[in-house]
Scaffold this active site. Sequence first.
Site, short mmCIF file in Angstrom:
data_model
loop_
_atom_site.label_atom_id
_atom_site.label_comp_id
_atom_site.label_asym_id
_atom_site.label_seq_id
_atom_site.Cartn_x
_atom_site.Cartn_y
_atom_site.Cartn_z
N ASP A 35 -9.28 2.38 0.19
CA ASP A 35 -8.43 1.41 -0.52
C ASP A 35 -9.15 0.08 -0.73
O ASP A 35 -9.13 -0.48 -1.84
CB ASP A 35 -7.14 1.13 0.28
CG ASP A 35 -6.11 2.22 0.14
OD1 ASP A 35 -6.16 2.96 -0.86
OD2 ASP A 35 -5.26 2.34 1.04
N LYS A 85 -0.79 5.43 7.02
CA LYS A 85 -2.21 5.05 7.11
C LYS A 85 -2.61 4.51 8.48
O LYS A 85 -3.69 4.83 8.97
CB LYS A 85 -2.52 4.00 6.04
CG LYS A 85 -2.45 4.57 4.64
CD LYS A 85 -2.75 3.51 3.61
CE LYS A 85 -2.44 4.04 2.23
NZ LYS A 85 -2.73 3.09 1.18
#
Length: 284
Positions: free
Chosen positions: A108, A71
Amino acid sequence: MDIKGTTQIYGIFGSPVRHTLSPKLHNAVFQKKGIDAVYVPFEVPGDGLVEALEAVRRLKIRGVNLTIPHKEKAFLYMDEVPEVIDRAVGAINTVSLKDGKLIGHNTDGPGFIEDLKETLQFLPKGKRVLLLGAGGAARSAAFYLVKEECGELFIHNRTPERAKGLEDYVKKYIPTAGVKSILSIDEISGGPLDLVVNATSCGLKEDDPFPVNPDVLSRTKHYYDMIYSSQKTRLFREAQTRKVKSANGLGMLIHQAFLSELIWFPGEERKSIFASLRETRRSC
Ligand code: NDP
């Protein structure tokens, strides 16, 4: 599943990626909505990300999710990251390919906040929160908790320098944020906590240590474990033993998947995408 010459490819890059529920969730939406697409897990090791992102362009893969360990590195390879808060977080979990460009987003943090509200009926505003971890998921959670006007945010991590780094990083963007990294739970004074969040990857294996002294759970009203495996982590079980209102990360996974779908298919009707994800959740 009917794969044709026109079928568009979506997927997830990660390592390990074997356990991921994302293909099940997204393929169920595609089937339900009659979208001519397929979602595939790709095992991409840490040093394989650049080539994998190049393959997205070359093969015209329309969208990918990113999971451990990609990420933060992926952020550096995006052509555009449109949202200010995603640029601050500096980690990407959703990529879409538009006119040959890689566009990065992070779903997220918003997925986590949505599920806190939905599953725990928890609103961060003014609350005292202990965040465990300082990796990509913790970073995203920290920014969104501060965005939601969380009162005090304590960060504890196995590697204390990373917790301090996260504190400094959040304060650099939001100087007024009430964020403090701590070495021990003894540094949390002034009454009970409202929420403890496990944003570490610790607890999946039965012989994993506790990411924090579990006694802290006697001082909190809510516990959220981002790990979404059907098997509860040791810390989760400790929270339940202490009758703390608890949730695992499955709801967060559903919400972040939903937000990824909205990025990839902005024209699709929201309600039915969410309904399909919820339906699939029941069988996870
Ligand atoms: P990272 O690899 O970026 O970070 C891992 C974190 O866990 C670090 O803070 C690390 O500490 C800590 N950690 C790892 N092992 C241990 C250990 N043995 N003891 C104590 N701390 C440990 O991972 P992510 O931030 O991307 O993901 C973290 C977790 O959140 C994963 O389990 C992931 O599956 C979950 N997640 C769930 C989502 C959902 O939708 N439910 C979405 C995103 C993530 P250190 O800095 O010391 O290495």
